[in-house]
Design a protein around this motif. Structure first.
Motif, PDB file in Angstrom:
ATOM      1  N   UNK A 221       0.689  -1.206  -0.018  1.00 50.18           N
ATOM      2  CA  UNK A 221       0.025   0.183  -0.118  1.00 50.18           C
ATOM      3  C   UNK A 221       0.825   1.262  -0.085  1.00 50.18           C
ATOM      4  N   UNK A 222       1.799   1.200   0.769  1.00 47.98           N
ATOM      5  CA  UNK A 222       2.781   2.515   1.020  1.00 47.98           C
ATOM      6  C   UNK A 222       3.538   2.823  -0.467  1.00 47.98           C
ATOM      7  N   UNK A 223       3.924   1.555  -0.975  1.00 41.79           N
ATOM      8  CA  UNK A 223       4.583   1.722  -2.162  1.00 41.79           C
ATOM      9  C   UNK A 223       3.588   2.071  -3.487  1.00 41.79           C
ATOM     10  N   UNK A 224       2.282   1.984  -3.344  1.00 46.06           N
ATOM     11  CA  UNK A 224       1.377   2.338  -4.577  1.00 46.06           C
ATOM     12  C   UNK A 224       0.971   0.917  -5.220  1.00 46.06           C
ATOM     13  N   UNK A 225       1.399  -0.251  -4.899  1.00 47.51           N
ATOM     14  CA  UNK A 225       0.986  -1.322  -5.708  1.00 47.51           C
ATOM     15  C   UNK A 225      -0.151  -1.665  -5.967  1.00 47.51           C
ATOM     16  N   UNK A 226      -0.464  -1.829  -7.368  1.00 46.49           N
ATOM     17  CA  UNK A 226      -1.880  -2.290  -7.823  1.00 46.49           C
ATOM     18  C   UNK A 226      -2.119  -3.614  -7.846  1.00 46.49           C
ATOM     19  N   UNK A 227      -3.228  -4.161  -7.753  1.00 50.20           N
ATOM     20  CA  UNK A 227      -3.547  -5.529  -8.014  1.00 50.20           C
ATOM     21  C   UNK A 227      -3.263  -6.011  -9.402  1.00 50.20           C
ATOM     22  N   UNK A 228      -3.620  -5.188 -10.395  1.00 51.60           N
ATOM     23  CA  UNK A 228      -3.605  -5.490 -11.753  1.00 51.60           C
ATOM     24  C   UNK A 228      -1.889  -5.033 -12.459  1.00 51.60           C
ATOM     25  N   UNK A 229      -1.087  -4.841 -11.641  1.00 50.17           N
ATOM     26  CA  UNK A 229       0.187  -4.658 -12.331  1.00 50.17           C
ATOM     27  C   UNK A 229       1.150  -5.740 -11.881  1.00 50.17           C
ATOM     28  N   UNK A 230       2.203  -5.815 -13.013  1.00 45.97           N
ATOM     29  CA  UNK A 230       3.448  -6.880 -12.524  1.00 45.97           C
ATOM     30  C   UNK A 230       4.355  -6.261 -11.837  1.00 45.97           C
ATOM     31  N   UNK A 231       4.746  -6.715 -10.660  1.00 45.19           N
ATOM     32  CA  UNK A 231       5.639  -6.040  -9.590  1.00 45.19           C
ATOM     33  C   UNK A 231       6.917  -6.638  -9.808  1.00 45.19           C
ATOM     34  N   UNK A 232       8.099  -5.977  -9.752  1.00 43.01           N
ATOM     35  CA  UNK A 232       9.320  -6.384 -10.017  1.00 43.01           C
ATOM     36  C   UNK A 232      10.176  -5.522  -9.202  1.00 43.01           C
ATOM     37  N   UNK A 233      11.190  -6.128  -8.353  1.00 37.24           N
ATOM     38  CA  UNK A 233      12.107  -5.369  -7.189  1.00 37.24           C
ATOM     39  C   UNK A 233      13.399  -5.531  -8.009  1.00 37.24           C
ATOM     40  N   UNK A 234      14.065  -4.361  -8.305  1.00 38.41           N
ATOM     41  CA  UNK A 234      15.534  -4.617  -9.052  1.00 38.41           C
ATOM     42  C   UNK A 234      16.675  -4.108  -7.942  1.00 38.41           C
ATOM     43  N   UNK A 235      17.427  -5.394  -7.722  1.00 40.54           N
ATOM     44  CA  UNK A 235      18.448  -4.992  -6.876  1.00 40.54           C
ATOM     45  C   UNK A 235      19.772  -5.381  -7.471  1.00 40.54           C
ATOM     46  N   UNK A 236      20.063  -4.656  -8.635  1.00 35.52           N
ATOM     47  CA  UNK A 236      21.300  -4.676  -9.415  1.00 35.52           C
ATOM     48  C   UNK A 236      22.336  -3.901  -8.503  1.00 35.52           C
ATOM     49  N   UNK A 237      23.513  -4.707  -8.376  1.00 40.44           N
ATOM     50  CA  UNK A 237      24.608  -4.151  -7.614  1.00 40.44           C
ATOM     51  C   UNK A 237      23.905  -3.211  -6.397  1.00 40.44           C
ATOM     52  N   UNK A 238      22.940  -3.731  -5.580  1.00 43.11           N
ATOM     53  CA  UNK A 238      22.670  -3.134  -4.517  1.00 43.11           C
ATOM     54  C   UNK A 238      23.092  -3.794  -2.982  1.00 43.11           C
ATOM     55  N   UNK A 239      23.273  -5.067  -3.134  1.00 43.75           N
ATOM     56  CA  UNK A 239      23.363  -5.924  -1.735  1.00 43.75           C
ATOM     57  C   UNK A 239      24.858  -6.129  -1.322  1.00 43.75           C
ATOM     58  N   UNK A 240      25.715  -5.588  -2.043  1.00 46.50           N
ATOM     59  CA  UNK A 240      27.211  -5.702  -1.896  1.00 46.50           C
ATOM     60  C   UNK A 240      27.741  -5.230  -0.556  1.00 46.50           C
ATOM     61  N   UNK A 241      27.034  -4.306   0.200  1.00 49.07           N
ATOM     62  CA  UNK A 241      27.483  -3.724   1.012  1.00 49.07           C
ATOM     63  C   UNK A 241      27.070  -4.390   2.516  1.00 49.07           C
ATOM     64  N   UNK A 242      26.150  -5.461   2.333  1.00 46.10           N
ATOM     65  CA  UNK A 242      25.779  -6.108   3.547  1.00 46.10           C
ATOM     66  C   UNK A 242      26.896  -6.512   4.403  1.00 46.10           C
ATOM     67  N   UNK A 243      27.031  -6.196   5.574  1.00 40.54           N
ATOM     68  CA  UNK A 243      28.147  -6.564   6.435  1.00 40.54           C
ATOM     69  C   UNK A 243      28.596  -8.169   6.940  1.00 40.54           C
ATOM     70  N   UNK A 244      27.388  -8.979   6.835  1.00 41.13           N
ATOM     71  CA  UNK A 244      27.647 -10.317   7.418  1.00 41.13           C
ATOM     72  C   UNK A 244      26.831 -11.247   6.354  1.00 41.13           C
ATOM     73  N   UNK A 245      26.520 -12.456   7.309  1.00 39.23           N
ATOM     74  CA  UNK A 245      26.134 -13.582   6.274  1.00 39.23           C
ATOM     75  C   UNK A 245      24.718 -13.844   6.701  1.00 39.23           C
TER      76      UNK A 245
END
Length: 396
Positions: A221-245
């Motif tokens: 809801x807060x992101x404005x997602x609608x029931x009739x849309x295709x939802x994708x999350x893009x994490x291209x070169x985003x995760x590499x700064x996570x400090x642990x496993x």
């Protein structure tokens, strides 16, 4: 990086190949010149001396290497310069401050964009993400609405390319991104304005939405997602700064959004939980091949190449010189991302069909045959002369 002009079909042979992680595939080692072996071994000896507290020995090795350094030389000399600078920061951070705050600036983002522009291994990673997003949209032909959530807009051209692909189907694209202390609303608004101009020129309806919320408060809801849309999350070169496993709160939150697909693209190198000396060896091997691959694509005096190299020197400096919270460069190999994503509840979606189409993109762009694209263990691997540099994967 030595001057092989763009469009050349000659292939350079990497001169560095140190011991790799057990989870990485390794080609047969190539022969290295005695000079190359000598300076690399000296760098490792200096790193070992630093780790063991023999700072005087390390300082003498660094002094000796600095005397023969040619900072205007080829990729090997540049790598040597980056490594010496990083080790000096490790020995004396007051006199040689390591890069930390610089990695969170708009300037550094632009340096990264230069890398993405120049390197097929990074650029094709973004294209693989786009292909995966478009495939998810094609699986629901009843809707022409595509919604991509991107937490930072890592490379603006990714969405320029996506808009051009969508112009063929006359679809609607909504992009939602998060404003924070680094990705300020003004910066994101400027990106949105530029993308909106492109969309208007090619006839695609674009909705660009900026959200300012805590990660824990994000919802459909807060992101404005609608029931009739295709939802994708893009994490291209985003995760590499996570400090642990562990499983990140971000991944858990993303899973709760129930997207049709999540794209993940990262460098294939283990820089997270390595002991110091092994990190130095890993940096020598990985950055040596990466710098050579970039050198093969552009003339030696290319200004964009210089910007890309500046960004790489900062990243290597942080990787080698810093510890604890100051060490933000924490790249991991694909096998580790598989574990983390699995723990967060995601399933791997194979991308074997993506590799052949991306492989065809190499020659028309003038990138020579030293670059490789292959499917392996469910991901698409992009590499140079047998060594994988980046891996793209898809999850649901």
């Amino acid at each position: 990086m030595s001057g092989v002009s763009k469009g050349s079909e000659s292939v350079k042979t990497p001169v560095r190949r140190l011991q790799r992680s057990p989870v990485e595939s390794v080609e047969t080692p190539v022969q290295r010149s005695p000079v190359s072996i000598s300076w690399e071994q000296s760098v490792v000896e200096a790193a070992t001396a630093i780790y063991e507290g023999r700072v005087d020995v390390a300082s003498e090795i660094l002094r000796r290497l600095s005397a023969v350094l040619n900072p205007m030389g080829n990729s090997e000399q540049k790598l040597m310069g980056y490594m010496l600078s990083a080790l000096k920061s490790r020995v004396s951070p007051v006199d040689y401050p390591p890069p930390v705050a610089e990695l969170f600036t708009e300037e550094h983002s632009l340096l990264a964009w230069s890398l993405y522009d120049l390197s097929p291994c990074f650029r094709l990673g973004f294209m693989a993400a786009n292909s995966t997003i478009l495939e998810a949209a094609s699986e629901q032909p009843s809707t022409h609405k595509l919604h991509v959530i991107d937490f930072q807009i890592g490379w603006e051209k990714q969405y320029r390319n996506l808009l051009h692909e969508l112009s063929k189907s006359q679809g609607t694209l909504k992009i939602t991104t998060l404003a924070d202390s680094f990705n300020g609303e003004e910066r994101l608004r400027m990106i949105g304005d530029r993308l909106s101009k492109v969309a208007a020129e090619i006839g695609v309806r674009l909705v660009f939405k900026i959200v300012r919320q805590k990660l824990s408060d994000l919802s459909r809801d807060s992101l404005g997602c609608e029931p009739d849309e295709v939802l994708a999350v893009n994490l291209a070169f985003k995760q590499y700064r996570m400090p642990d496993e562990s499983v990140s709160a971000e991944n858990t939150r993303v899973k709760g959004l129930a997207p049709q697909v999540v794209t993940l693209v990262e460098q294939e190198v283990k820089a997270n939980a390595r002991p110091f000396t092994m990190r130095v060896e890993e940096a020598l091997a990985y950055y040596g091949v990466l710098l050579e691959s970039i050198e093969s694509t552009v003339p030696m005096d290319d200004s964009e190449q210089a910007r890309a190299e500046e960004g790489l020197s900062r990243r290597l400096g942080n990787w080698v010189a810093c510890e604890g919270r100051d060490r933000v460069e924490r790249c991991e190999v694909f096998e580790e991302w598989r574990v983390r994503m699995g723990m967060a509840g995601f399933e791997l979606k194979t991308l074997g069909h993506v590799a052949p189409s991306l492989r065809l993109r190499l020659r028309p762009w003038g990138w020579n045959s030293g670059f490789t694209v292959k499917e392996e263990n469910g991901g698409v691997c992009f590499g140079w002369c047998g060594q994988t540099l980046t891996v793209a994967s898809a999850w649901r």
